[in-house]
Write a protein that holds these residues in place. Structure first.
Motif, PDB file in Angstrom:
ATOM      1  N   ARG A   1       0.826  -1.209   0.000  1.00  0.00           N
ATOM      2  CA  ARG A   1       0.000   0.000   0.000  1.00  0.00           C
ATOM      3  C   ARG A   1       0.862   1.261   0.000  1.00  0.00           C
ATOM      4  N   ASN A   2       1.924   1.266   0.808  1.00  0.00           N
ATOM      5  CA  ASN A   2       2.805   2.436   0.873  1.00  0.00           C
ATOM      6  C   ASN A   2       3.469   2.708  -0.473  1.00  0.00           C
ATOM      7  N   VAL A   3       3.944   1.679  -1.127  1.00  0.00           N
ATOM      8  CA  VAL A   3       4.593   1.848  -2.425  1.00  0.00           C
ATOM      9  C   VAL A   3       3.585   2.329  -3.462  1.00  0.00           C
TER      10      VAL A   3
ATOM     11  N   LEU B   1       3.845   5.783  -5.567  1.00  0.00           N
ATOM     12  CA  LEU B   1       3.807   5.781  -7.034  1.00  0.00           C
ATOM     13  C   LEU B   1       2.688   6.678  -7.553  1.00  0.00           C
ATOM     14  N   LEU B   2       1.523   6.602  -6.935  1.00  0.00           N
ATOM     15  CA  LEU B   2       0.406   7.452  -7.334  1.00  0.00           C
ATOM     16  C   LEU B   2       0.768   8.926  -7.167  1.00  0.00           C
TER      17      LEU B   2
ATOM     18  N   LYS C   1       2.354  14.193  -9.761  1.00  0.00           N
ATOM     19  CA  LYS C   1       3.304  15.288  -9.930  1.00  0.00           C
ATOM     20  C   LYS C   1       3.701  15.431 -11.393  1.00  0.00           C
ATOM     21  N   ILE C   2       3.879  14.325 -12.082  1.00  0.00           N
ATOM     22  CA  ILE C   2       4.270  14.336 -13.494  1.00  0.00           C
ATOM     23  C   ILE C   2       3.142  14.922 -14.349  1.00  0.00           C
ATOM     24  N   LYS C   3       1.903  14.573 -14.017  1.00  0.00           N
ATOM     25  CA  LYS C   3       0.738  15.000 -14.786  1.00  0.00           C
ATOM     26  C   LYS C   3       0.518  16.507 -14.691  1.00  0.00           C
TER      27      LYS C   3
END
Length: 56
Positions: free
Chosen positions: A41-43, A47-48, A53-55
């Motif tokens: 869940r943490n990973v 990642l989300l 941030k990229i979007k």
């Protein structure tokens, strides 16, 4: 006993005899560490957040 030692000791039949949903990773010291649902869940959350941030 670690999973890899159990397999070597008992052979590959140990994988077929019981159904368990355990996953392991090897840490920097070479020890097997069981992957927990909290770790997953943490990973996924990290990642989300990176994808958001990229979007932007």
């Amino acid at each position: 006993m670690s999973m890899s030692k159990a397999i070597v000791k008992k052979g590959l039949k140990v994988l077929d005899s019981t159904t368990k949903n355990h996953s392991y990773l090897v840490d920097a010291e070479g020890k097997e560490v069981q992957i927990t649902s909290t770790m997953v869940r943490n990973v996924c959350t990290q990642l989300l957040n990176q994808c958001r941030k990229i979007k932007n």
